[in-house]
Structures are given as structure tokens and as C-alpha cells.
Write an enzyme that holds these catalytic residues in place. Structure first.
Site, PDB file in Angstrom:
ATOM      1  N   LYS A 146       0.820  -1.205   0.000  1.00  0.00           N
ATOM      2  CA  LYS A 146       0.000   0.000   0.000  1.00  0.00           C
ATOM      3  C   LYS A 146       0.861   1.265   0.000  1.00  0.00           C
ATOM      4  CE  LYS A 146      -3.041  -3.222   0.588  1.00  0.00           C
ATOM      5  NZ  LYS A 146      -4.241  -3.608  -0.102  1.00  0.00           N
TER       6      LYS A 146
HETATM    7  C1  LIG Z   1      -5.170  -4.573   0.739  1.00  0.00           C
HETATM    8  C2  LIG Z   1      -6.620  -4.335   0.699  1.00  0.00           C
HETATM    9  C3  LIG Z   1      -7.465  -4.699   1.755  1.00  0.00           C
HETATM   10  C4  LIG Z   1      -7.021  -5.531   2.928  1.00  0.00           C
HETATM   11  O1  LIG Z   1      -5.967  -5.040   3.645  1.00  0.00           O
HETATM   12  P1  LIG Z   1      -5.043  -6.051   4.480  1.00  0.00           P
HETATM   13  O2  LIG Z   1      -4.210  -5.124   5.298  1.00  0.00           O
HETATM   14  O3  LIG Z   1      -4.253  -6.830   3.489  1.00  0.00           O
HETATM   15  O4  LIG Z   1      -5.931  -6.909   5.292  1.00  0.00           O
HETATM   16  C5  LIG Z   1      -8.805  -4.356   1.685  1.00  0.00           C
HETATM   17  N1  LIG Z   1      -9.288  -3.709   0.615  1.00  0.00           N
HETATM   18  C6  LIG Z   1      -8.518  -3.366  -0.422  1.00  0.00           C
HETATM   19  C7  LIG Z   1      -9.132  -2.607  -1.557  1.00  0.00           C
HETATM   20  C8  LIG Z   1      -7.162  -3.676  -0.427  1.00  0.00           C
HETATM   21  O5  LIG Z   1      -6.420  -3.350  -1.490  1.00  0.00           O
END
Ligand SMILES: *Cc1c(COP(=O)(O)O)cnc(C)c1O
Length: 429
Positions: free
Chosen positions: A213
Site C-alpha cells: 500500500k
Molecule cells: C489490501 C486491501 C485490503 C485488505 O488489507 P489487508 O491489510 O491486506 O488486510 C482491503 N481492501 C482493499 C481494496 C485492499 O487493497
């Protein structure tokens, strides 16, 4: 004859043995991760040296890094309450629980999102109902309206790949039907919609700090809301002892699970937050430069850009264009990859990818971890039905996504742009 009847035979293309457009290795697409440096190191060492690894207590007087992170996010994003948690998935589940979602409730989610958005609904006992995305690759408000039933409780909108959903349209729809809005901002940390940070506009928002992210602590998540009672309910869900910590007893206490953020994660995330402005400025500058370089030939080749509800607020981490039809998209992406362009196709029915509901097999088959499932309590909906969103698949099948790292140099952008122009010009014959 359309341009798509032309086969990519041009000998100058790398895919046909010509010179590659991108000669050097590009920085990997971990925006925050690639900027981990002395600040994160110092913050983690602080935590280790204090021996306080748990947010709620420890030896000595060191302040909680997690608490400091929450205060810093609240200040930076202009939101009243922030809860740091162990992942984006737990942030989603805590938010859905805060909104009261449980057995028998339907939550509308886009057919294009990371599977975690829909999985979180099942985790709290509700049922995900998928809706189409439009050219913004976020929820199509008109289609959402068609999916609302008397069991719908929440619209879970996802700001995919750095770009905002149509928050004006969604807020108006939610108001008319008395629904709540959860903004999944896992892929758009720091981006905004007409001056307001994504994740702070609906009833509640979530962020992920997983390694892919925009900001990262390896794993981690955030819940953001302006409602004190939603904050307290999310707090109780994310901490099994949270009902002892919640101060507003009038919201009613309940027992959740444990998905707290550790002080080590909090230390890294706090240092990352200070880098957000630079990361976004660099990604936006690179996005604008790349798009300007390829605009003319792309337009000639019939490429249309992903719609941006607020171009200035977009995080800039991806350049996404649609080819006029899907027939040659695979071939074009292969040619781009041969040039060294970091391009992917957003949907291929033959390649399993949990970003598209078409591939969410366990949900399509109506399975969960028990023989009794959340679908039992939602008798009108026996399973998730990907055939109900044909337009999403059609759009994604001709969508080409190019990573835009904040760390590209001008020379690297010039080479990527050259690669795109080479392939699109070859399409034109
Ligand atoms: C990465 C992601 C998540 C989940 O996040 P995690 O930290 O991996 O549990 C939820 N929604 C979207 C759109 C994502 O890209």
C-alpha cells in the site's frame, strides 16, 4: 478495418526482437516501503529500547506510538477519531461491526476490489452483494441503486488504485435509502475528493498498511470516523477487552476479537505518515508526466483514460487506460511488458486474480468455514453471482494498468513513455 485488426508485427518492437524501450531496472511498486529509512529505524529502536511493545501498557513511561499515530492521522486527515488495528481486513470487519452488520444483512461491494472487502462482510456474518463499477473503476451509483433491497445496510465503496469513488452520488443515494457508507481506502491513502481526504467522507473509513500500500508498516490498518459511537464500537470489536476500555457505555458493550496494532507497527506507520505528502507529490508529478508523454498517440489509438471523479485528488500511483475492445488487450500488454513497461491487464478470465469477483470461487459457491453460512440467513441470495456484473468484466478486460512509482526518475518516465508510444504506434500500423 479497425486498428485492432492490425497484428503487432513491427520489427522495432521488443516483443519481435527489437531494442527494449526501458533499459534499466525500475524501482519496485512499494511506495512507502521503498522509503523506509532512518526515521523508521529510530522509531522502532525507541520502542525496543523502552521494552513497551503493547499499546495499552508496558514498563516505564514511554508514550504509546500507536496512540501517537492515531492522533497524527486524525490531525492530518481532519477526522475526529482514528483507531489503528492489525490489518486492513480487521479494519473492515471492525467498521462493519461498528455499523451493526450481522446475519441477514446485505452489504453492497464493487465487483472490482481486493477480495478482502467482500470477505470482511462474511466474517461478521453478513452477505456481500456485488455491483458494477463504471469507467472510474469504482462503484457505478446507478447500478448500486438497483441492488438495494430491504436487507441492505451498508454501501462499501472502494477507492481503487488511488482514485476516488463518486462520493457525491453515493452520499445522496445512501441518504435517500437510509444506508451507511463505508469507504475502503486501502489503495488510496492520502488521496482526496474535492478537498476532503478519502476515508473521512462517509460514515466510516478504513486503510491498510500492508506492504503493497501507499504507506506501510508491513501489516496494519486504520479505522477513521467522525462518529464517537462508531469509533467505540470499532474499538470493542478490535480488542476482546475493548468493552472495558470504551467510555461511552450508552452505545452498549459487546465482545469482539483481537486485532490490535503493536507498538512496532505503530512506530513504523508514524514515521511513514510524515512521508505521505512527498510520496503523493512525487507520484502525482510522475503520473502527469507519463500521461502527457503518451496522450497524443494513445488518443489516436482509441485509448480512453480511467475516469477520475477528482483528478487533482487522485493519488497518482497508476495510469489506467481502456483499449477500444478486448480482443488485442492481451497482445498489447505482452508487447508492453517486453518493452519493460510495468503494465498489466486488469482482468483475464483464464488467470485467477482475487481482485475481480469473477474469480471469487469460494463465495461464488456459497462456501464459508462452516456448513452453516451467512447465506443461510439471507434466503433471497444463495451465493455471490459474478454473472450479474458483466459490464465490470468487459471494462476490466480491456483495461491496461501501468504502475506509477513515486520513485521513477525523469529518465525512467521518458523510457516508459517511449515504450507505450512504440506499442500503440505499432497498433496504428
Ligand atoms: C489490501 C486491501 C485490503 C485488505 O488489507 P489487508 O491489510 O491486506 O488486510 C482491503 N481492501 C482493499 C481494496 C485492499 O487493497
Amino acid at each position: 478495418m479497425t486498428v485492432f485488426d492490425v497484428v503487432l508485427t513491427d520489427a522495432s518492437l521488443a516483443v519481435n526482437g527489437g531494442a527494449r524501450a526501458v533499459s534499466e531496472a525500475l524501482p519496485p511498486m512499494y511506495p512507502g516501503g521503498m522509503r523506509i529509512g532512518a526515521e523508521e529505524e529510530a522509531a522502532v529502536l525507541d520502542v525496543l529500547r523502552s521494552k513497551r511493545l503493547f499499546r495499552y501498557y508496558g514498563p516505564g513511561e514511554a508514550p504509546s506510538k500507536v496512540e501517537e499515530l492515531e492522533a497524527a492521522v486524525a490531525e492530518k486527515f481532519g477526522v475526529a477519531h482514528v483507531l489503528a488495528v492489525s490489518s486492513g481486513s480487521i479494519a473492515l470487519a471492525s467498521s462493519l461491526a461498528a455499523l451493526g452488520v450481522g446475519p441477514g444483512d446485505e452489504v453492497i461491494v464493487p465487483a472490482y476490489t481486493w477480495i478482502a472487502s467482500a470477505a470482511a462482510v462474511l466474517f461478521v456474518g453478513g452477505v456481500p452483494v456485488i455491483a458494477e463499477v463504471d469507467e472510474s473503476l469504482t462503484l457505478d451509483v446507478a447500478d448500486v441503486a438497483n441492488r438495494i433491497t430491504d436487507r441492505t445496510k451498508v454501501i462499501l465503496t472502494v477507492h481503487m488504485r488511488g482514485g476516488a469513488s463518486d462520493m457525491d452520488g453515493l452520499l445522496e443515494l445512501a441518504r435517500r435509502h437510509d444506508l451507511r457508507i463505508l469507504e475502503d481506502t486501502a489503495q488510496a491513502c492520502g488521496a482526496s475528493f474535492h478537498g476532503r481526504r478519502l476515508g473521512t467522507i462517509g460514515d466510516i473509513g478504513i486503510f491498510s498498511l500492508q506492504f503493497n500500500k501507499i504507506l506501510t508498516s508491513g501489516e496494519g490498518g486504520l479505522v477513521t470516523t467522525n462518529s464517537r459511537s462508531l469509533y467505540e464500537r470499532a474499538l470493542m470489536f478490535h480488542d476482546v477487552a475493548g468493552s472495558l476500555r470504551a467510555s461511552l457505555k450508552e452505545t452498549g458493550t459487546f465482545v469482539g476479537t483481537t486485532g490490535r496494532m503493536s507498538e512496532l507497527q505503530g512506530a513504523v506507520a508514524g514515521a511513514q505518515l510524515e512521508k505521505l505528502d512527498d510520496i503523493l507529490a512525487d507520484a502525482r508529478r510522475n503520473h502527469a508526466a507519463l500521461r502527457a508523454q503518451v496522450a497524443e498517440i494513445a488518443t489516436a489509438a482509441g485509448v480512453t483514460w480511467r475516469h477520475q471523479w477528482d483528478p487533482a485528488g487522485d493519488a497518482g500511483i497508476a495510469l489506467i487506460g481502456f483499449l477500444p475492445d478486448s480482443a488485442r488487450t492481451g497482445q498489447v500488454v505482452t508487447a508492453l511488458q517486453s518493452e519493460g513497461v510495468p503494465a498489466t491487464r486488469l482482468f483475464n478470465p483464464a488467470i485467477t486474480d482475487y481482485h475481480v469477483a469473477y474469480h471469487w470461487d469460494p463465495m461464488i459457491q456459497g462456501r464459508s468455514w462452516s456448513s452453516r453460512t451467512p447465506w443461510d440467513a439471507a434466503p433471497d441470495i444463495t451465493r455471490l453471482d459474478p454473472s450479474s456484473c458483466p459490464r465490470t468484466n468487459e471494462l476490466l478486460e480491456r483495461a491496461i494498468h501501468i504502475d506509477v512509482s513515486p520513485d521513477y526518475t525523469p529518465a525512467q518516465i521518458a523510457q516508459i513513455g517511449h515504450g507505450v508510444n512504440k506499442v500503440l504506434a505499432a497498433l496504428l500500423g
